[in-house]
Design an enzyme around this catalytic site. Structure first.
Site, PDB file in Angstrom:
ATOM      1  N   HIS A 181       8.573  -1.729  10.130  1.00 40.71           N
ATOM      2  CA  HIS A 181       7.407  -2.244   8.893  1.00 40.71           C
ATOM      3  C   HIS A 181       8.082  -1.655   6.851  1.00 40.71           C
ATOM      4  CE1 HIS A 181       4.138  -3.980   6.346  1.00 40.71           C
ATOM      5  NE2 HIS A 181       3.691  -2.494   6.116  1.00 40.71           N
ATOM      6  N   ASP A 239       7.881  -4.295  13.382  1.00 39.88           N
ATOM      7  CA  ASP A 239       7.169  -4.228  12.285  1.00 39.88           C
ATOM      8  C   ASP A 239       5.773  -3.021  12.736  1.00 39.88           C
ATOM      9  OD1 ASP A 239       6.268  -5.199   9.737  1.00 39.88           O
ATOM     10  OD2 ASP A 239       4.508  -3.989  10.524  1.00 39.88           O
ATOM     11  N   SER A 252       3.848  -6.936   2.651  1.00 42.73           N
ATOM     12  CA  SER A 252       2.854  -6.437   2.849  1.00 42.73           C
ATOM     13  C   SER A 252       1.361  -6.443   2.337  1.00 42.73           C
ATOM     14  CB  SER A 252       2.516  -4.708   2.971  1.00 42.73           C
ATOM     15  OG  SER A 252       2.052  -3.999   3.656  1.00 42.73           O
ATOM     16  N   GLN A 253       0.144  -5.470   1.755  1.00 42.87           N
ATOM     17  CA  GLN A 253      -0.753  -5.612   0.989  1.00 42.87           C
ATOM     18  C   GLN A 253      -0.880  -6.884  -0.716  1.00 42.87           C
ATOM     19  OE1 GLN A 253      -4.115  -2.514   0.928  1.00 42.87           O
ATOM     20  NE2 GLN A 253      -3.386  -2.902  -1.560  1.00 42.87           N
ATOM     21  N   LEU A 308       0.621  -1.283  -0.308  1.00 44.45           N
ATOM     22  CA  LEU A 308      -0.135  -0.305   0.056  1.00 44.45           C
ATOM     23  C   LEU A 308       0.871   0.893   0.292  1.00 44.45           C
ATOM     24  CD1 LEU A 308      -3.007   1.235   0.629  1.00 44.45           C
ATOM     25  CD2 LEU A 308      -2.395   1.149   2.749  1.00 44.45           C
TER      26      LEU A 308
END
Length: 295
Positions: free
Chosen positions: A276, A221, A105-106, A39
């Site tokens: 992250h 994260d 991630s996403q 994202l």
């Protein structure tokens, strides 16, 4: 030319360029690597990871799929899966020995959607880097999308027809609103076999076509919440952590995770001290948990 036509043209040109490079360059036996970002980021964030790969595996064709700008990354995830499928399938067809996917991630959920729904995929290593595999629920940077809402209030938006048009709502998993999550969750709830659907058997078979599934995450994260979601763990209704092996869909082996584990084809890596946005630029993470799976 409309915006949609321009987007389609960009995708076509990207695929043609990738296929040309794949055909022209010697890969010294290494399979192509496809990277999918998350994202609000894009290819420029993965230049360091690309350098790691080409240094340890010279000649490897590494492509970062960039099907959407920052705004499009909020599109519903099934729509993103279809766009990703259109871009990556020609590469799969040309890579007769298969490909590797690194999904951040996403983007990890987009990759999972591809794997589940593409019957003849040839993905060898599926590397899911700090991805909300069991959902997201927490006061993190994601909440900037909902500046006036607390985490306990977001379900009022996400679990509606309009909310499901926003990508993060497709995996927003409020443990205190379980019934609403299951009723409106057309993406993650289906993907994890939490809601019944007619394609569940086929999707499970497709997941089991993977040679190796690699899960990477860690307690510092700062975005994926709980961080154990990156290892298929999540909260119970009291916000206590339930590990992967104690999740109902693992116990029942609904989408093949338990079988992958029992085959020895599921690998877990946990790192402390990694934020992250730093996973894909951390050489220790790459060297210890990604490098060996890209042969």
């Amino acid at each position: 030319m409309t915006r949609a036509e321009m987007k389609s043209l960009v995708v076509i040109l990207f695929v043609r360029l990738t296929l040309t490079l794949f055909t022209a360059c010697s890969t010294e036996g290494y399979k192509p690597v496809i990277i999918v970002h998350g994202l609000f980021d894009g290819p420029k964030q993965f230049e360091i990871l690309k350098r790691f790969i080409t240094k340890s595996h010279p000649g490897t064709i590494v492509s970062v799929i960039d099907l959407y700008n920052h705004l499009f990354s909020l599109e519903p995830l099934w729509k993103q899966v279809e766009g990703f499928k259109n871009a990556v399938y020609p590469i799969m067809q040309s890579a007769t020995d298969g490909i590797h996917l690194i999904c951040f991630s996403q983007g990890g959920l987009v990759c999972r959607g591809l794997i589940a729904t593409l019957d003849n995929h040839n993905v060898h290593s599926l590397i899911l880097l700090s991805s909300p595999l069991a959902g997201q629920y927490g006061d993190t940077a994601y909440l900037k999308l909902f500046p006036k809402l607390l985490k306990s209030e977001i379900y009022h938006f996400c679990y509606t027809r309009w909310g499901q048009r926003v990508s993060i709502c497709n995996y927003w998993n409020d443990p205190h609103q379980r019934d609403r999550y299951l009723k409106t969750g057309s993406f993650l709830a289906q993907l994890n076999g939490e809601t019944a659907h007619q394609n569940s058997t086929r999707w499970r078979e497709n997941v089991l076509r993977i040679k190796t599934l690699i899960l990477i995450g860690g307690p510092d994260d700062g975005v994926i919440t709980p961080w154990q979601s990156s290892l298929f763990g999540f909260y119970d209704k009291n916000e206590n952590i339930v590990g992967m092996k104690d999740m109902d869909w693992y116990i029942k082996d609904v989408f093949g995770l338990k079988t992958l584990h029992s085959r020895g084809d599921l690998k877990e890596y946990i790192y402390s001290g990694v934020l992250h946005t730093k996973w894909h630029a951390n050489y220790t993470v790459y060297n210890e948990s990604i490098d060996e799976w890209l042969t």
